[in-house]
Design a protein around this motif. Structure first.
Motif, PDB file in Angstrom:
ATOM      1  N   GLN A 229      45.530  40.563  44.728  1.00 23.57           N
ATOM      2  CA  GLN A 229      46.140  39.235  44.580  1.00 23.57           C
ATOM      3  C   GLN A 229      45.865  38.655  43.200  1.00 23.57           C
ATOM      4  O   GLN A 229      46.756  38.082  42.563  1.00 23.57           O
ATOM      5  N   LEU A 230      44.644  38.804  42.715  1.00 25.45           N
ATOM      6  CA  LEU A 230      44.294  38.263  41.409  1.00 25.45           C
ATOM      7  C   LEU A 230      44.969  39.033  40.284  1.00 25.45           C
ATOM      8  O   LEU A 230      45.296  38.457  39.240  1.00 25.45           O
ATOM      9  N   GLN A 231      45.178  40.311  40.469  1.00 24.41           N
ATOM     10  CA  GLN A 231      45.959  41.060  39.492  1.00 24.41           C
ATOM     11  C   GLN A 231      47.389  40.522  39.426  1.00 24.41           C
ATOM     12  O   GLN A 231      47.994  40.458  38.358  1.00 24.41           O
TER      13      GLN A 231
ATOM     14  N   TYR B 190      44.309  32.521  39.295  1.00 26.70           N
ATOM     15  CA  TYR B 190      43.610  32.004  40.475  1.00 26.70           C
ATOM     16  C   TYR B 190      44.256  32.561  41.741  1.00 26.70           C
ATOM     17  O   TYR B 190      45.304  33.204  41.690  1.00 26.70           O
ATOM     18  N   VAL B 191      43.635  32.289  42.866  1.00 23.99           N
ATOM     19  CA  VAL B 191      44.013  33.021  44.067  1.00 23.99           C
ATOM     20  C   VAL B 191      45.410  32.688  44.567  1.00 23.99           C
ATOM     21  O   VAL B 191      46.107  33.557  45.085  1.00 23.99           O
ATOM     22  N   SER B 192      45.861  31.452  44.380  1.00 24.66           N
ATOM     23  CA  SER B 192      47.196  31.098  44.877  1.00 24.66           C
ATOM     24  C   SER B 192      48.231  30.991  43.774  1.00 24.66           C
ATOM     25  O   SER B 192      49.392  30.699  44.054  1.00 24.66           O
TER      26      SER B 192
ATOM     27  N   ALA C  97      39.688  42.354  38.117  1.00 23.61           N
ATOM     28  CA  ALA C  97      40.315  41.041  38.273  1.00 23.61           C
ATOM     29  C   ALA C  97      39.380  40.070  38.988  1.00 23.61           C
ATOM     30  O   ALA C  97      39.345  38.872  38.662  1.00 23.61           O
ATOM     31  N   VAL C  98      38.620  40.569  39.950  1.00 25.72           N
ATOM     32  CA  VAL C  98      37.643  39.723  40.642  1.00 25.72           C
ATOM     33  C   VAL C  98      36.544  39.300  39.671  1.00 25.72           C
ATOM     34  O   VAL C  98      36.121  38.131  39.655  1.00 25.72           O
TER      35      VAL C  98
END
Length: 207
Positions: free
Chosen positions: A145-147, A152-154, A184-185
């Motif tokens: 998701q972060l990639q 940010y997450v959303s 990415a994390v």
């Protein structure tokens, strides 16, 4: 003054404290929970029948459940920069908040109890390995998701979802295990450090 009941080391209490920092809400906190005042007393049960922290008291309005509390505070203060009103944007934020509270939290439970809390009931090697694989699988979902968002997450901007997710990422890095490479994390974790609220409450409740 918003009253917050719960010890600052609790990951769920820290959701509320970080949200208050983002919204510049003045708080008065009381230590409740393991190592402090007993949440099973009649006094606390009157606030939360589940005997769990956090609980808030906003001028007589008592509320429990950490994710409900942070949504309430964002709505109360009309914090559209954290919790926008557009249905699809808000739904995406809610999706990740709820994912953290259910799927992600469940994935790290055994590993955290074994390696951090040193619980005698959580020292089975096979269960520990299985828990580790489950945690990695969920962190890989977050990595993907972060990639995709690159920030940010959303999406591009920091939102309410990054508070519970960011605290779980802190728990990931603070647990002594062989962390696979999730670039990415890692970049996300560094990005959160630019926020004063994260520096105060994101790293296990200490500056």
């Amino acid at each position: 003054m918003l009253q917050v009941f719960g010890k600052a080391s609790s990951i769920n209490v820290r959701k509320v404290l970080w949200t208050c920092a983002e919204l510049q809400i003045a708080i008065e906190r009381e230590d409740w929970g393991s190592g402090f005042r007993d949440t099973h007393t009649p006094e606390f049960i009157a606030l939360n029948p589940n005997a769990m922290v956090p609980v808030i008291n906003d001028q007589g309005f008592v509320l429990w459940e950490s994710n409900t509390i942070i949504r309430y505070l964002a709505n109360r203060d009309n914090a559209l920069h954290l919790y926008p009103s557009a249905p699809r944007h808000r739904a995406r934020i809610d999706q990740w908040i709820d994912w953290q509270a259910t799927d992600l939290n469940k994935s790290w439970g055994y590993v955290f109890m074994s390696l951090v809390r040193k619980s005698a009931a959580h020292q089975d090697a096979d269960a520990l390995q299985q828990g580790f694989h489950q945690w990695v699988a969920h962190m890989t979902i977050l990595e993907q998701q972060l990639q995709k968002t690159g920030a940010y997450v959303s999406g591009d901007e920091f939102s309410l979802a990054d508070i519970p997710i960011g605290l779980s990422v802190n728990r990931w890095f603070e647990t002594p295990l062989a962390h696979p490479d999730l670039p990415a994390v890692s970049a996300y974790y560094d990005r959160l450090n630019s926020r004063p609220g994260f520096r105060l409450y994101g790293r296990n409740g200490t500056p």
